[in-house]
Design an enzyme around this catalytic site. Structure first.
Site, PDB file in Angstrom:
ATOM      1  N   GLY A  61     -53.494 -83.871  47.635  1.00 62.25           N
ATOM      2  CA  GLY A  61     -52.585 -82.765  47.379  1.00 62.25           C
ATOM      3  C   GLY A  61     -52.249 -82.667  45.901  1.00 62.25           C
ATOM      4  N   LYS A  62     -51.417 -81.701  45.563  1.00 66.06           N
ATOM      5  CA  LYS A  62     -51.056 -81.481  44.172  1.00 66.06           C
ATOM      6  C   LYS A  62     -50.262 -82.659  43.614  1.00 66.06           C
ATOM      7  CE  LYS A  62     -48.427 -78.361  41.166  1.00 66.06           C
ATOM      8  NZ  LYS A  62     -47.555 -77.163  41.102  1.00 66.06           N
ATOM      9  N   GLU A  63     -49.404 -83.239  44.452  1.00 65.03           N
ATOM     10  CA  GLU A  63     -48.503 -84.280  43.970  1.00 65.03           C
ATOM     11  C   GLU A  63     -48.960 -85.688  44.309  1.00 65.03           C
ATOM     12  OE1 GLU A  63     -44.660 -83.354  45.453  1.00 65.03           O
ATOM     13  OE2 GLU A  63     -44.377 -81.638  44.127  1.00 65.03           O
ATOM     14  N   ALA A  64     -49.679 -85.839  45.414  1.00 70.72           N
ATOM     15  CA  ALA A  64     -50.043 -87.190  45.841  1.00 70.72           C
ATOM     16  C   ALA A  64     -51.371 -87.193  46.574  1.00 70.72           C
ATOM     17  CB  ALA A  64     -48.952 -87.768  46.743  1.00 70.72           C
ATOM     18  N   VAL A  66     -53.466 -89.652  49.393  1.00 69.37           N
ATOM     19  CA  VAL A  66     -53.359 -90.768  50.328  1.00 69.37           C
ATOM     20  C   VAL A  66     -54.758 -91.346  50.529  1.00 69.37           C
ATOM     21  CG1 VAL A  66     -52.613 -91.555  52.603  1.00 69.37           C
ATOM     22  CG2 VAL A  66     -51.396 -89.672  51.468  1.00 69.37           C
ATOM     23  N   LYS A  84     -50.450 -94.371  49.356  1.00 71.11           N
ATOM     24  CA  LYS A  84     -50.045 -93.062  48.838  1.00 71.11           C
ATOM     25  C   LYS A  84     -49.740 -93.195  47.352  1.00 71.11           C
ATOM     26  CE  LYS A  84     -47.206 -89.060  50.043  1.00 71.11           C
ATOM     27  NZ  LYS A  84     -46.242 -88.507  51.043  1.00 71.11           N
ATOM     28  N   ASP A 197     -39.332 -80.320  55.231  1.00 70.50           N
ATOM     29  CA  ASP A 197     -40.627 -79.650  55.062  1.00 70.50           C
ATOM     30  C   ASP A 197     -41.472 -79.849  56.314  1.00 70.50           C
ATOM     31  OD1 ASP A 197     -42.580 -78.164  53.721  1.00 70.50           O
ATOM     32  OD2 ASP A 197     -43.510 -79.950  52.853  1.00 70.50           O
ATOM     33  N   ASN A 202     -47.406 -81.587  58.413  1.00 73.18           N
ATOM     34  CA  ASN A 202     -46.734 -82.867  58.207  1.00 73.18           C
ATOM     35  C   ASN A 202     -46.447 -83.600  59.515  1.00 73.18           C
ATOM     36  OD1 ASN A 202     -46.719 -82.627  55.429  1.00 73.18           O
ATOM     37  ND2 ASN A 202     -44.791 -81.507  55.401  1.00 73.18           N
ATOM     38  N   ASP A 214     -44.787 -87.598  55.594  1.00 69.33           N
ATOM     39  CA  ASP A 214     -44.373 -86.911  54.358  1.00 69.33           C
ATOM     40  C   ASP A 214     -42.872 -86.648  54.346  1.00 69.33           C
ATOM     41  OD1 ASP A 214     -46.972 -86.969  53.460  1.00 69.33           O
ATOM     42  OD2 ASP A 214     -47.428 -84.927  54.057  1.00 69.33           O
TER      43      ASP A 214
END
Length: 265
Positions: A61-64, A66, A84, A197, A202, A214
């Site tokens: 993903g954009k932020e993390a 796994v 992660k 979220d 998720n 998440d």
């Protein structure tokens, strides 16, 4: 397979080539995922016996990202873990500050990005631990260190990760939703957390049982924005499962969650 995961897999193999983490530290890496600090953190986790090998991407993903890790115990028996890694370069720091501010468990005043991410990772660890302690079906957290979180691998014995509900819809939608509402009830009313979220992206479908994932943005029930997030979560779950054929209406979902809340707010 998701092309983003395939690409991440290729990057991982370029870096580690399925070799021991001890061989990684000296490699020159241009990847934004495996910057110098992240490699040092992974090396430290390996030295402390938490991790032996990195072996492929589970999600990206954009932020993390796994990744699938392998832990080898003293008897040389391998077990899988999820690793992660939050990415310093592309994380949304304004969003992180939005969810952390007002949480009495954290007092983050610094604008230092790395310190903020460390707090964010610790927040996810503590949220998972809090949920796990009241038997919510979430991955069990193992350890948080800097921008890396190790947690229970959700998948089969061969290392195949469980898929999200978005990618693997349940066979019996109503039955699955009922199971999910039980988990949400515990998450909200026993762990006293609001996911913030929650969606089919998720929630994992592990053998037709929901696993909530998440939870980094999840907030305590008395957080200033908790009520708004709770309403959004419930409406999202209702709409997404309705599209899959669920028969429950909003009032039935609210009743299952033991909530006295106006969902139209």
């Amino acid at each position: 397979m998701d092309p983003k995961i395939t690409k991440a897999d290729e990057e991982i193999q370029k870096i580690i080539s399925k070799k021991r983490l001890k061989s990684v530290e000296d490699r020159r890496v241009g990847s934004e995922i495996f910057d110098e600090q992240t490699l040092k953190t992974l090396y430290k986790l390996a030295n402390h016996g938490y991790l032996t090998v990195l072996n492929g991407a589970i999600s990206t993903g954009k932020e993390a990202n796994v990744l699938k890790g392998i832990h080898e115990d003293d008897s040389r028996v391998d077990s899988f873990v999820a690793v992660k890694i939050y990415r310093i370069a592309t994380s949304d720091f304004k969003k992180m500050q939005y969810y952390i501010q007002g949480d009495p468990r954290f007092n983050v005043k610094s604008n230092n990005k790395r310190q903020l991410i460390t707090s964010w990772v610790n927040k996810e660890y503590r949220n998972l631990l809090r949920a796990h302690e009241v038997d919510v079906n979430v991955p069990k957290p193992i350890i948080a260190m800097n921008n890396v979180l190790l947690l229970e691998f959700i998948g089969d014995d061969l290392g195949n990760p469980a898929q999200t509900v978005k990618n693997q819809p349940p066979i019996d939608v109503d039955e699955f939703l009922n199971k999910l509402l039980i988990e949400m009830n515990k998450f909200i009313n026993e762990a006293n957390l609001v996911h913030g979220d929650l969606s089919t992206f998720n929630i994992l479908n592990k053998d037709e049982k929901p696993v909530i994932i998440d939870v980094s943005q999840s907030v305590v029930r008395d957080h200033p924005i908790a009520n708004d997030l709770l309403i959004r979560d419930i409406n999202t779950i209702f709409k997404e499962f309705k599209k899959m054929g669920a028969s429950a209406d909003l009032e039935e979902i609210k009743a299952a969650l033991n909530l006295d809340i106006d969902l139209t707010t």
